[in-house]
Write a protein that holds these residues in place. Structure first.
Motif, mmCIF file in Angstrom:
data_model
loop_
_atom_site.group_PDB
_atom_site.id
_atom_site.type_symbol
_atom_site.label_atom_id
_atom_site.label_comp_id
_atom_site.label_asym_id
_atom_site.label_seq_id
_atom_site.Cartn_x
_atom_site.Cartn_y
_atom_site.Cartn_z
ATOM 1 N N PHE A 163 0.837 -1.199 0.000
ATOM 2 C CA PHE A 163 0.000 0.000 0.000
ATOM 3 C C PHE A 163 0.873 1.251 0.000
ATOM 4 O O PHE A 163 0.638 2.205 -0.754
ATOM 5 N N TYR A 164 1.905 1.244 0.846
ATOM 6 C CA TYR A 164 2.806 2.389 0.913
ATOM 7 C C TYR A 164 3.656 2.501 -0.344
ATOM 8 O O TYR A 164 3.777 3.596 -0.930
ATOM 9 N N HIS B 146 -4.102 8.803 0.680
ATOM 10 C CA HIS B 146 -4.682 8.187 1.879
ATOM 11 C C HIS B 146 -3.685 8.315 3.040
ATOM 12 O O HIS B 146 -3.073 7.332 3.469
ATOM 13 N N THR B 147 -3.546 9.550 3.544
ATOM 14 C CA THR B 147 -2.607 9.827 4.628
ATOM 15 C C THR B 147 -2.980 8.998 5.860
ATOM 16 O O THR B 147 -4.117 9.065 6.326
ATOM 17 N N TRP C 288 -6.034 7.089 12.828
ATOM 18 C CA TRP C 288 -5.517 6.469 11.610
ATOM 19 C C TRP C 288 -6.647 6.369 10.571
ATOM 20 O O TRP C 288 -7.134 5.283 10.279
ATOM 21 N N PRO C 289 -7.061 7.489 9.973
ATOM 22 C CA PRO C 289 -8.204 7.443 9.047
ATOM 23 C C PRO C 289 -7.863 7.136 7.602
ATOM 24 O O PRO C 289 -8.736 6.815 6.811
ATOM 25 N N TYR C 290 -6.591 7.290 7.207
ATOM 26 C CA TYR C 290 -6.164 7.059 5.816
ATOM 27 C C TYR C 290 -6.921 7.959 4.840
ATOM 28 O O TYR C 290 -7.567 7.496 3.905
ATOM 29 N N THR C 291 -6.819 9.262 5.056
ATOM 30 C CA THR C 291 -7.377 10.254 4.144
ATOM 31 C C THR C 291 -6.609 11.551 4.325
ATOM 32 O O THR C 291 -6.056 11.793 5.399
ATOM 33 N N ARG D 224 -13.031 13.952 -3.071
ATOM 34 C CA ARG D 224 -12.306 13.914 -1.805
ATOM 35 C C ARG D 224 -11.781 12.508 -1.563
ATOM 36 O O ARG D 224 -12.473 11.511 -1.824
ATOM 37 N N THR D 225 -10.572 12.401 -1.031
ATOM 38 C CA THR D 225 -10.046 11.099 -0.618
ATOM 39 C C THR D 225 -10.896 10.562 0.527
ATOM 40 O O THR D 225 -10.930 11.150 1.605
#
Length: 480
Positions: free
Chosen positions: A357-358, A366-367, A387-390, A416-417
């Motif tokens: 993924f990284y 997806h921060t 840890w929302p991954y956005t 939006r992500t």
């Protein structure tokens, strides 16, 4: 006679042993240090399993999205439960004896918030051609902007199609979805199929739509963690924006700036599929009006145009129909819904999937993590490592996902992500695995393969990686 030892007689052997030891470290005496393994992919990071920080709940049942923040006090949980009751129960036609819950319509899409957000989860498109839109809606507009820079509604039908109505008022029309299967191939020869949707509206009740009508389908998103996203500092979000791709990495995240009704000014957008809402309060009040036909202090006018006189003349449930106290309770409920903990966070395949993924560039949008602001009014949400991954920014996702409909600063191909936390429990909670803004993707692989534009390179990395790595990447997503 005492026997002595002379190191001189053993010195040649010692030299030989040292030479053998050195030669065994690599061919031709190569002593190159092996590459360092990123520790993020060999073991879970500190707190990584707690997606919502201290709010995180450990629940994997169909009710996993419906629990209050784990660190909430008992006193505040009472307000949560009151908000939940107004979120869950149906509104009725006015006038009625249940004055706190009357005023449904005259035009609407659903009778309750939970009709679209079943168990606080994700909506879906109709399962069969001809089925009604239940947890999906059509945004409408025509070219141009309204007075505040937002989408310009159709002069008759406004900015949202309402396919239901109270007696004596005709519903506006019926949204329809058709699919075409399109095939593709992974680099290893395995085939896949994606479904490309086409959207239309039948039986318009109040006259023809404009020929240049723009339609944007949206499924209801999951409700978890909204308050945590609301309280990520704006400066943190804006610091990651790169609208002109100044660093040349091909990723140009852009902030949307939208109209705040209560503040009477343009502010950062965070919520909605195109970040077209500034906060949960306005998002909630907007959904009450657009989806259920319930007015509030933010939106005090019924959703009826001059061409819909039966709608205009229909009785209402008060002015406004939604009391300030009820709105506050529903907003509190929406802000404090907990995020479930991750599962299998330390499994080898999940860790390898995280690496994929990284390394594929998915985290460019997806921060993974943030720390929320310091909050006096919401101690549950204050200073939480989440840890929302956005990144909550807009990205061009390519022609395949474009709706062609601008929304404030978002153009017709920008979205939006979406946050990914909880996505692995979507099927358990919502009863389906449909993903993306319109639910076209049937699972994780299809969702990734629809990525284009700024995400084209990440999509190709997934399409061309070995099947074992693809499977592990999906295992990582299922763990979120």
């Amino acid at each position: 006679m005492e026997r002595g030892y002379s190191w001189a007689r053993y010195w040649p052997c010692l030299l030989l042993l040292c030479a053998l030891a050195c030669s065994s470290s690599g061919d031709d005496g190569d002593t190159t240090t092996p590459p360092t393994v990123d520790p993020r992919f060999t073991a879970p990071e500190a707190g990584e399993e707690l997606s919502g920080g201290g709010t995180t709940v450990f629940e994997t049942s169909p009710n996993a999205f419906g629990l209050s923040a784990r660190n909430m006090s008992a006193e505040r949980r009472t307000d949560f439960l009151v908000g939940n009751s107004f979120f869950e129960q149906n509104w009725v036609i006015a006038p009625a004896s249940t004055e706190a819950r009357d005023g449904l319509g005259p035009l609407f899409n659903a009778r309750s918030c939970s009709s679209c957000h079943l168990r606080d989860g994700r909506g879906r498109p109709p399962e069969n051609p001809g089925d009604a839109l239940v947890s999906m809606l059509f945004r409408l507009s025509v070219p141009g902007e309204d007075a505040n820079g937002g989408p310009l509604g159709d002069p008759i039908y406004g900015t949202q199609l309402n396919g239901a109505s109270i007696p004596g008022v005709a519903p506006e029309g019926f949204g329809e979805v058709q699919y075409e299967e399109i095939s593709g191939t992974y680099s290893d020869g395995e085939t896949y199929s994606l479904r490309r949707p086409t959207y239309s509206i039948s039986d318009p009740a109040y006259g023809s739509f404009r020929e240049d009508l723009l339609i944007s389908p949206r499924v209801a998103p999951a409700m978890i963690g909204l308050g945590l996203l609301e309280f990520i500092p704006a400066d943190t979000i804006l610091a990651a924006a790169d609208p002109d791709d100044a660093n040349g990495d091909g990723i140009s995240g852009k902030a949307n700036f939208v109209w705040d009704v209560e503040a009477g000014e343009t502010v950062l957008g965070r919520f909605g599929w195109k970040s077209n809402q500034p906060d949960i309060r306005q998002q909630t009040a907007g959904a009450f009006l657009g989806d259920i036909g319930i007015t509030s202090s933010l939106f005090p006018t019924e959703n009826c145009s001059d061409a819909q006189q039966d709608c205009v003349a229909a009785p209402n449930g008060g002015e406004p129909e939604l009391s300030a106290n009820t709105l506050d309770k529903v907003v509190f409920y929406s802000r404090t819904l907990a995020v479930p903990a991750r599962r299998d966070v330390g499994a080898a395949n999940v860790l390898n999937g995280k690496r994929m993924f990284y390394e594929s560039g998915c985290t460019d949008c997806h921060t993974p993590k943030y720390t929320t602001a310091t909050l006096e009014d919401f101690p549950e949400l204050s200073e939480q490592l989440i840890w929302p991954y956005t990144d909550l920014l807009l990205h061009d996702m390519g022609e395949g996902l474009a709706d062609g409909r601008p929304d404030f600063l978002a153009n017709g191909s920008e979205w939006r992500t979406p946050p990914l936390w909880g996505i692995g429990l979507n099927e358990t909670v919502s009863g389906h695995d449909n993903l993306l803004h319109d639910g076209r993707a049937r699972g994780f692989a299809e969702a990734i393969l629809w990525h284009g534009g700024e995400a084209e390179a990440a999509k190709e990395a997934f399409r061309t990686m070995p099947k074992s790595d693809r499977d592990d990447l999906i295992a990582f997503l299922r763990s979120l």
